[in-house]
Design an enzyme around this catalytic site. Structure first.
Site, PDB file in Angstrom:
ATOM      1  N   GLU A   1     -32.245   5.579  -8.491  1.00  0.00           N
ATOM      2  CA  GLU A   1     -33.782   5.145  -8.290  1.00  0.00           C
ATOM      3  C   GLU A   1     -34.569   6.139  -8.266  1.00  0.00           C
ATOM      4  OE1 GLU A   1     -33.400   1.077  -5.857  1.00  0.00           O
ATOM      5  OE2 GLU A   1     -32.612   2.943  -4.797  1.00  0.00           O
ATOM      6  N   LEU A   2     -34.162   7.281  -7.313  1.00  0.00           N
ATOM      7  CA  LEU A   2     -35.243   8.481  -7.244  1.00  0.00           C
ATOM      8  C   LEU A   2     -35.429   9.109  -8.206  1.00  0.00           C
ATOM      9  CD1 LEU A   2     -33.866   9.404  -3.687  1.00  0.00           C
ATOM     10  CD2 LEU A   2     -35.813   8.024  -3.960  1.00  0.00           C
TER      11      LEU A   2
ATOM     12  N   VAL B   1     -26.529   4.879  -5.999  1.00  0.00           N
ATOM     13  CA  VAL B   1     -27.302   3.983  -6.400  1.00  0.00           C
ATOM     14  C   VAL B   1     -28.644   4.880  -5.990  1.00  0.00           C
ATOM     15  CG1 VAL B   1     -28.664   1.882  -6.456  1.00  0.00           C
ATOM     16  CG2 VAL B   1     -26.226   1.810  -6.300  1.00  0.00           C
ATOM     17  N   CYS B   2     -28.872   5.280  -4.851  1.00  0.00           N
ATOM     18  CA  CYS B   2     -29.971   6.088  -4.545  1.00  0.00           C
ATOM     19  C   CYS B   2     -30.443   6.802  -5.558  1.00  0.00           C
ATOM     20  CB  CYS B   2     -29.863   6.371  -3.113  1.00  0.00           C
ATOM     21  SG  CYS B   2     -29.485   5.356  -1.808  1.00  0.00           S
ATOM     22  N   PRO B   3     -29.724   7.954  -5.992  1.00  0.00           N
ATOM     23  CA  PRO B   3     -29.840   9.094  -6.682  1.00  0.00           C
ATOM     24  C   PRO B   3     -30.684   8.558  -8.226  1.00  0.00           C
ATOM     25  CG  PRO B   3     -27.568   9.448  -6.641  1.00  0.00           C
ATOM     26  CD  PRO B   3     -28.443   8.379  -5.697  1.00  0.00           C
TER      27      PRO B   3
END
Length: 187
Positions: free
Chosen positions: A50-51, A46-48
């Site tokens: 969002e970033l 999920v992190c990439p």
């Protein structure tokens, strides 16, 4: 205890930014609007997304005088490696702050102690170093950069217009409210 209105605590961290390692402290944030965008870990799922969403909309944040700081408990070295190997993360122009000492994650109360990782926490900090917006999501729930930008514009408007507040779904240019006895029960 809510962090809203509290001043950020002193810190010193290293970020990967524009191909270099740079120091970031509470003094770095003074005088401008900033976002600390905590995420659990580099090289995840999920992190990439969002970033990358923030990277895609970064110019819009800069246009309203906001600097973004992506923060995880990884090192600044890991941030560089991820930036160099991931197409999504390679788009990022804002600083990626390493928090291997867990100081920032503890300061902002997003540390998952047993995992040594940060929750998905978003903190909007005003030019005086005070936290104006706090949002914390469960690990599987990604955030939306444009909704964050809308909230920042509302916070900036309220800061610049004492006595006015922004109603739900307020967008720049729409009517605001001036709380008073006359409005009680009429909205």
């Amino acid at each position: 205890m809510s962090l809203i209105g509290s001043e950020i605590k002193p810190f010193k961290a290293t970020a990967f930014h524009a191909g270099k390692f740079v120091d970031v402290t509470e003094a770095t944030l003074k005088g401008k609007w900033s976002v600390f965008f905590f995420y659990p870990a580099d090289f995840t799922f999920v992190c990439p997304t969002e970033l990358e969403d923030l990277a895609t909309n970064y110019a819009a944040f800069k246009a309203v005088g906001v600097e973004i700081y992506g923060v995880s408990t990884d090192t600044h070295f890991a941030h560089k490696a991820w930036h160099d190997t991931s197409p999504a993360i390679g788009k990022i122009e804002y600083p990626l702050v390493g928090d291997p000492t867990l100081t920032l994650s503890r300061n902002f109360d997003v540390l998952i102690e047993e995992a040594g990782l940060a929750d998905r926490g978003t903190f909007v900090i005003d030019p005086d170093g005070k936290i104006q917006i706090v949002e914390i999501n469960a690990g599987g729930v990604g955030r939306n950069a444009l909704e964050l930008l809308r909230k920042i514009k509302a916070a900036q408007y309220v800061a610049a217009h004492p006595g006015e507040v922004c109603p739900a779904k307020w967008e720049e240019g729409q009517k605001t409210l001036a709380p008073s006895l006359d409005l009680v029960g009429k909205i």
